[in-house]
Design an enzyme around this catalytic site. Structure first.
Site, PDB file in Angstrom:
ATOM      1  N   LYS A 178      -3.439  -4.263   0.367  1.00 43.76           N
ATOM      2  CA  LYS A 178      -2.804  -3.307  -0.507  1.00 43.76           C
ATOM      3  C   LYS A 178      -2.879  -1.738  -0.361  1.00 43.76           C
ATOM      4  O   LYS A 178      -3.817  -1.769  -0.957  1.00 43.76           O
ATOM      5  CB  LYS A 178      -2.842  -3.645  -2.585  1.00 43.76           C
ATOM      6  CG  LYS A 178      -1.675  -3.200  -3.643  1.00 43.76           C
ATOM      7  CD  LYS A 178      -2.594  -3.400  -4.665  1.00 43.76           C
ATOM      8  CE  LYS A 178      -0.938  -2.700  -4.865  1.00 43.76           C
ATOM      9  NZ  LYS A 178      -1.193  -3.489  -6.730  1.00 43.76           N
ATOM     10  N   LYS A 227       0.718  -5.918   1.589  1.00 41.60           N
ATOM     11  CA  LYS A 227       1.292  -5.553   0.593  1.00 41.60           C
ATOM     12  C   LYS A 227       1.438  -3.781   1.165  1.00 41.60           C
ATOM     13  O   LYS A 227      -0.064  -3.024   1.136  1.00 41.60           O
ATOM     14  CB  LYS A 227       1.437  -5.355  -0.558  1.00 41.60           C
ATOM     15  CG  LYS A 227       2.244  -5.191  -1.565  1.00 41.60           C
ATOM     16  CD  LYS A 227       0.963  -5.550  -3.208  1.00 41.60           C
ATOM     17  CE  LYS A 227       1.560  -4.564  -4.440  1.00 41.60           C
ATOM     18  NZ  LYS A 227       1.939  -4.533  -5.287  1.00 41.60           N
TER      19      LYS A 227
HETATM   20  C1  PBG Z   1      -0.272  -3.491 -10.291  1.00 45.06           C
HETATM   21  C2  PBG Z   1       1.056  -4.029  -8.941  1.00 45.06           C
HETATM   22  C3  PBG Z   1       1.178  -2.700  -8.616  1.00 45.06           C
HETATM   23  C4  PBG Z   1       2.461  -3.819  -7.348  1.00 45.06           C
HETATM   24  C5  PBG Z   1       1.702  -5.619  -7.949  1.00 45.06           C
HETATM   25  N1  PBG Z   1       1.047  -5.125  -8.528  1.00 45.06           N
HETATM   26  C6  PBG Z   1       1.964  -1.685  -8.653  1.00 45.06           C
HETATM   27  C7  PBG Z   1       1.129  -0.354  -8.161  1.00 45.06           C
HETATM   28  O1  PBG Z   1      -0.158  -1.121  -7.347  1.00 45.06           O
HETATM   29  O2  PBG Z   1       1.263   0.617  -8.520  1.00 45.06           O
HETATM   30  C8  PBG Z   1       3.839  -3.394  -6.892  1.00 45.06           C
HETATM   31  C9  PBG Z   1       4.124  -4.037  -6.542  1.00 45.06           C
HETATM   32  C10 PBG Z   1       6.350  -4.230  -5.961  1.00 45.06           C
HETATM   33  O3  PBG Z   1       6.625  -2.735  -5.821  1.00 45.06           O
HETATM   34  O4  PBG Z   1       7.331  -4.677  -5.998  1.00 45.06           O
HETATM   35  N2  PBG Z   1      -1.291  -3.343  -9.593  1.00 45.06           N
HETATM   36 ZN    ZN Z   2      -2.377  -2.459 -10.882  1.00 41.47          ZN
END
Ligand code: PBG
Ligand code: ZN
Length: 334
Positions: free
Chosen positions: A204, A257
């Site tokens: 991520k 992601k």
């Molecule tokens: C929370 C989370 C996020 C997303 C999924 N879970 C945002 C972040 O890490 O700030 C992003 C999903 C998206 O942008 O569609 N940890």
């Molecule tokens: Zn988070």
């Protein structure tokens, strides 16, 4: 005869790639990647209250739902042959530790029960993180101004067990704390949930493309950013180490992601690991397509199907996308 026509006539071997592109049936016969609604996972935002279906301004077509309005939406999703949803919750109260996150009557726990009542076959996945639940908006506990890794793991374990107890099939830790998959696996097993699966948000990245999501989930950090725990967008080898680690800790599936700017990571993962791979087509990617489509600058339908096909072709088995319902419908229409 001209030189060129002699070459074409056979003096030089010539592949004619166009032969198999001539008709729709021929193209269909040799198509390598087939997109199906069965690949889709639809993210859903759930909130307290009744009769709420509130559109998120930066994500047209995406809503925050109250649990009592979920039934019809779940029916529609099942009808479109979308097998899975990924839940995000907006709690009634935020605090330092995000206590609603592991409360039996928390919004996600309520939503899981509601969905399982309406459609027991829908795979219910839940996001396990702290940022939606904490007043500081970070993904872990804050100690002396920094996000503390190891104490956060205990909370993630409690959240995962609470989701599993409510009926979740898959928990998906997204906080990017080291050891989170192992902590969750051990906690689930101890609590008797040995069959609850884990989808690791393994690679991520710290991405600006999460902007619209943070509005939707009200989860922007109150100070600083997430670069001390999410990955640097410049790194690919590091993603392989993250994925290898998560698989070693017991992740049943892994995720990359965002999706579109990280297709090389999806491909490398496919080539190196044999677990199911999910790619998250995130909020900013969705918002860009929506905005350009609404302005008449691109054909939203054609672009969306092309992008999703690209993510699958890169090696993803599962596509997490806000376009899941639209795309399922478009695929049905042929
Ligand atoms: C929370 C989370 C996020 C997303 C999924 N879970 C945002 C972040 O890490 O700030 C992003 C999903 C998206 O942008 O569609 N940890
Ligand atoms: Zn988070």
């Amino acid at each position: 005869m001209t030189v060129l026509s002699r070459i074409i006539a056979g003096e030089t071997p010539l592949r004619r790639m166009r032969r198999l592109r001539r008709t729709a049936s021929l193209r269909g016969l040799v198509r390598e990647t087939a997109l199906s609604p069965r690949d889709f996972i639809l993210p859903l935002f759930v909130k307290h209250g009744s009769n709420a279906k509130d559109e998120i301004p930066s994500m047209p077509g995406v809503f925050q739902w109250s649990a009592d309005r979920l039934a019809r939406e779940i029916d529609a999703i099942a009808e479109l042959n979308i097998p899975a949803v990924l839940l995000f919750g907006l709690p009634a109260q935020k605090d330092e530790t995000g206590t609603e996150n592991f409360a039996d009557n928390g919004i996600v726990q309520q939503a899981i029960r509601e969905i399982k009542k309406v459609a027991p076959d829908i795979v219910v996945m839940t996001d396990v993180c702290m940022c939606e639940y904490t007043d500081h908006g970070h993904c872990g506990l804050i100690r002396n101004g920094v996000v503390e890794n190891d104490e956060t793991l205990e909370i993630f374990g409690r959240v995962a067990v609470s989701h599993a107890a409510a009926g979740a099939d898959v928990v998906a830790p997204s906080g990017m704390m080291d050891g989170q998959v192992k902590a969750i696996r051990v906690s689930l097993d101890k609590a008797g949930f040995k069959d609850t699966a884990i989808l690791g948000y393994s690679a991520k990245y710290s991405s600006a493309l999460y902007g619209p999501f943070r509005v939707a989930a009200d989860s922007a950090p109150a100070f600083g950013d997430r670069r001390a725990y999410q990955m640097d967008p410049a790194n690919a080898r590091e993603a392989m180490r993250e994925i290898e680690t998560d698989i070693g800790e017991g992740a049943d599936m892994v995720m990359i992601k965002p999706a579109l700017s990280y297709l090389d990571i999806v491909r490398q993962t496919r080539d190196r690991f044999d677990v199911p791979i999910a790619a998250y087509n995130v909020s900013g990617e969705y918002a860009m397509v929506k905005a350009a489509g609404r302005n008449g600058w691109i054909d939203e339908r054609a672009v969306t199907l092309e992008l999703l096909t690209g993510i699958k072709r890169a090696g993803a088995d599962l596509l997490i996308t806000y376009h899941a319902k639209d795309a399922a419908l478009w695929l049905q229409q042929g």
